[in-house]
Design an enzyme around this catalytic site. Structure first.
Site, PDB file in Angstrom:
ATOM      1  CE  LYS A 275      15.533  40.312   5.089  1.00  0.00           C
ATOM      2  NZ  LYS A 275      16.828  39.940   5.652  1.00  0.00           N
TER       3      LYS A 275
ATOM      4  CG  ASP B 186      23.749  41.367   5.163  1.00  0.00           C
ATOM      5  OD1 ASP B 186      23.278  40.968   6.246  1.00  0.00           O
ATOM      6  OD2 ASP B 186      23.904  40.640   4.174  1.00  0.00           O
TER       7      ASP B 186
ATOM      8  CD  GLU C 296      18.856  55.180   9.536  1.00  0.00           C
ATOM      9  OE1 GLU C 296      19.645  54.352  10.002  1.00  0.00           O
ATOM     10  OE2 GLU C 296      18.065  55.838  10.227  1.00  0.00           O
TER      11      GLU C 296
ATOM     12  CB  CYS D 171      25.501   3.296 -14.257  1.00  0.00           C
ATOM     13  SG  CYS D 171      24.033   4.328 -14.393  1.00  0.00           S
TER      14      CYS D 171
ATOM     15  CB  CYS E 280      24.370   5.259  -9.795  1.00  0.00           C
ATOM     16  SG  CYS E 280      24.592   3.708 -10.674  1.00  0.00           S
TER      17      CYS E 280
ATOM     18  CB  CYS F 263      22.006   0.866 -14.058  1.00  0.00           C
ATOM     19  SG  CYS F 263      22.725   1.372 -12.496  1.00  0.00           S
TER      20      CYS F 263
ATOM     21  CE  LYS G 149      17.209  44.570   7.654  1.00  0.00           C
ATOM     22  NZ  LYS G 149      18.257  43.536   7.601  1.00  0.00           N
TER      23      LYS G 149
ATOM     24  CB  SER H  88      14.548  41.551  14.845  1.00  0.00           C
ATOM     25  OG  SER H  88      13.546  40.749  15.389  1.00  0.00           O
TER      26      SER H  88
ATOM     27  CE1 TYR I 232      20.615  50.113  14.068  1.00  0.00           C
ATOM     28  CE2 TYR I 232      22.427  49.477  12.629  1.00  0.00           C
ATOM     29  CZ  TYR I 232      21.470  49.147  13.571  1.00  0.00           C
ATOM     30  OH  TYR I 232      21.369  47.858  14.012  1.00  0.00           O
TER      31      TYR I 232
ATOM     32  CB  CYS J  11      20.830   3.947 -10.467  1.00  0.00           C
ATOM     33  SG  CYS J  11      21.254   4.774 -12.003  1.00  0.00           S
TER      34      CYS J  11
HETATM   35 ZN   LIG Z   1      23.142   3.666 -12.436  1.00  0.00          ZN
END
Ligand SMILES: [Zn+2]
Length: 679
Positions: free
Chosen positions: A310, A119, A115, A441, A436, A408, A117, A84, A224, A405
């Site tokens: 990149k 993907d 060139e 609540c 929650c 509440c 690149k 790579s 390539y 939560c």
């Molecule tokens: Zn709650």
């Protein structure tokens, strides 16, 4: 600086995370991390490994070129290892490379071939005596999957050359963007999971066992590199040779000796990126002269003579001040990072998305006061991409997911994934989200009421803004249904600051009027997860009345066009919960009688079943929409009950089946004619 223990823990965490992501990607094509995030985290791991070599692990993703492929295909060794490339993304990194080249080339002048690149999926292609002999995926760099039959399905890759040449070539297997769209559309119509991007789709397609199925995916390839020596003395010359042999070669390239022009080419390609037929993710910059390449050689992992530029979204580094939690109307608790103000892509950023607590705790491993990298994605609010571990404050405490939560204090839970059907004896798969589930609540109720009265919902304007919050706060309402009991509290309402007799009258009138607002707006207002404006309308057209919502079954929903699987699962989960069923019944008791929607009229083909196959001139989704408007039920398979088959070119098994069953087969022209003349 980190303590040895901290460094070890961080190296372990990153090694595991990246290995998991790499394995998921290579084996199933699932992207657990964004590319950008993967690259950054791998870079951080490499940095830590260099600083704390004793903590580095032998299975580090930085010590391997690729990941061991699954045993789906026979293996083949590469004649020349497939390395790579080292990534760069700043002008400074490019210039540093240029300096290194000048030094190592000792007076020779480097010329570069740049060139686009591509993907896609790297592949080695071998011709023997002019015949396509072998195609092998990169695999671990030394050996990969032998996929010659699959690659032979790509029309632009000649099976035989004019001359009896022995060649080893490098290229990229790709899917055109347009073909990717078509493929995903077909997958979605068949109720299958679409691919995330063209690269995943190309990878998934190349790994199919049946070459005929691969052929239908319509893969492409661009070459390539010519690895076999003995042709031209420079890279561009070789590429021209390859073109003259009729091989498909990456056309987006530039030869220059000037690094400033290299940078300009990178910028040009980034600007042109979205208009190209294929996805690209950068520019590969290679030394032209093959003699110079040989002289420069390679490191353990990368060739010295090439770099991958990149494309990267702009990044900014900021300090985490705190993590805020917000509770939405569905009860999901979402973490948001509050950071020191920083400039990013032209705006001052103070808050950044953290997605969910899996991201906070597992992917990022976020600690108090950490330095974080922010990027602007497609969303308005930037996201936290990674943590700079080396900046970590000694003794900083890792952040943990909340247990209760914030609104509440009810214990948070993770629900089973909507629509998941676990096998007997197995635990259902859980959602990532922390939720929650307290129906009372305050934060959830607040979000629900706000959504209910919104414009696309019941459109009770006088309740918009702060009014609904105020009513909840003063306990004049405890939820959506209580809005329709406010008339009994007229006197208390009139006492509220800013609300006179007149405005209370207006408010109550608006609430009363909403009782007959069309059903689709009520369904939207109920805030069923995934059910937006469009889905609400599709549902409302199907329902005889409000109560019908509670009677919907999976089978009913499958019949409603354009309702995805996730939505169906969420909807059935919602209608299955007693508190929601109670709410709908309560609304009915309170006198809500939403105006019903008629099915679209003028459906001369109602009751007729039709199947579509092959490649059509017009988009398949356009045909489907038009046909459904006319009353057709569009199915994905041909059966004895099918009334018509609309067949494009390259129709396969469905066409054959229709012929066997004697189903009338129409091309697009004949279909237009049928629509004009009627059934
Ligand atoms: Zn709650």
């Amino acid at each position: 600086m980190l303590t040895a223990t901290q460094a070890k823990a961080e190296i372990d965490r990153l090694t595991d995370l990246l290995s998991q992501a790499a394995s998921a990607y290579y084996n199933t094509g699932t992207a657990l991390l964004d590319d950008d995030q993967y690259d950054l985290l791998a870079g951080q791991l490499a940095e830590l490994e260099a600083l704390y070599p004793q903590a580095a692990r032998p299975d580090s993703p930085n010590r391997r070129v690729g990941t061991e492929p699954l045993d789906l295909f026979p293996k083949a060794k590469h004649q020349t290892p497939m390395l790579s490339l080292e990534n760069i993304s700043t002008p400074e990194e490019l210039l540093a490379w240029g300096e290194r080249l000048n030094k190592e080339l000792e007076g020779l002048v480097p010329v570069f071939c740049c060139e686009a690149k591509l993907d896609g999926l790297s592949i080695s292609v071998v011709y023997q005596k002019g015949k396509l002999a072998q195609a092998v995926t990169r695999g671990n760099g030394e050996q990969g999957d032998l996929v010659t039959p699959n690659l032979s399905t790509i029309p632009e890759l000649p099976l035989a050359l004019q001359e009896p040449l022995d060649l080893e070539l490098r290229g990229e297997v790709l899917l055109k963007k347009a073909q990717f769209e078509r493929l995903n559309q077909a997958l979605e119509e068949a109720g299958e999971e679409p691919f995330k991007n063209p690269r995943n789709a190309a990878a998934g397609s190349l790994r199919l066992k049946d070459p005929q199925a691969v052929a239908q995916r319509k893969l492409s390839i661009l070459l390539y590199d010519l690895v076999t020596p003995g042709f031209e003395s420079n890279h561009e010359g070789n590429l021209k040779k390859m073109e003259s042999w009729g091989l498909p070669v990456n056309p987006h390239r530039l030869v220059t000796g000037d690094l400033a022009q290299v940078l300009e080419f990178c910028a040009q390609m980034e600007a042109k990126r979205k208009d190209l037929e294929f996805e690209i993710d950068g520019v590969v910059i290679k030394i032209m002269d093959l003699g110079q390449r040989a002289r420069l050689g390679r490191t353990a992992k990368f060739p010295v003579w090439a770099r991958a530029w990149k494309f990267r979204p702009e990044r900014a580094k900021a300090q985490l001040i705190k993590v805020e939690q917000s509770v939405g109307r569905t009860g999901v608790v979402t973490p948001v990072a509050v950071v020191s103000p920083v400039e990013l892509a032209g705006t001052t950023v103070r808050r950044a998305s953290l997605h969910n607590y899996k991201q906070v705790c597992e992917v990022l491993g976020l600690h108090e006061q950490d330095s974080v990298y922010l990027v602007k994605g497609g969303d308005i609010i930037p996201k936290v991409l990674a943590v700079e571990v080396l900046d970590r404050v000694p003794g900083a405490v890792p952040l943990e997911a909340p247990v209760v939560c914030p609104s509440c204090a009810t214990a948070l839970t993770r629900l089973p994934k909507a629509g998941s059907k676990p096998k007997e004896g197995q635990e259902p798969e859980l959602e990532v989200d922390l939720r929650c589930v307290n129906p009372a609540c305050p934060a959830v109720l607040d979000g629900q009421v706000e959504h209910f009265v919104s414009k696309k919902g019941m459109d009770i304007k006088t309740l918009g803004g702060k009014m609904s919050h105020l009513l909840l706060e003063k306990r004049l309402i405890g939820g959506i249904a209580d809005l329709y009991r406010l008339a009994q509290k007229r006197e208390i309402l009139e006492q509220i600051e800013g609300l006179g007799k007149l405005s209370v009258t207006k408010l109550l009138e608006a609430i009363e009027a909403s009782k007959t607002r069309p059903l689709n707006h009520l369904i939207y207002g109920l805030g069923i997860p995934q059910v937006g404006e469009k889905a609400a309308k599709l549902l409302a057209q199907e329902l005889p009345d409000l109560q019908g919502l509670l009677a919907l079954t999976e089978a009913d929903l499958v019949k409603v066009a354009n309702l995805g699987e996730v939505l169906r699962g969420q909807l059935l989960r919602w209608t299955g919960e007693e508190k929601n069923r109670a709410l709908v019944r309560e609304l009915l008791d309170l006198g809500l009688r939403p105006a019903l929607l008629e099915r679209p009229k003028n459906q001369p083909f109602a009751g007729k079943t039709l199947c579509i196959t092959g490649t059509l001139q017009e988009k398949r989704s356009d045909w489907k929409f038009r046909l459904e408007q006319l009353g057709f039920t569009v199915t994905s398979a041909v059966s004895a009950k099918t009334n018509y088959l609309l067949a494009g070119v390259e129709a396969g098994s469905k066409l054959k089946k229709a012929q066997e069953l004697g189903v009338p087969i129409l091309d697009e022209e004949a279909m237009h004619h049928l629509i004009e003349t009627g059934p």
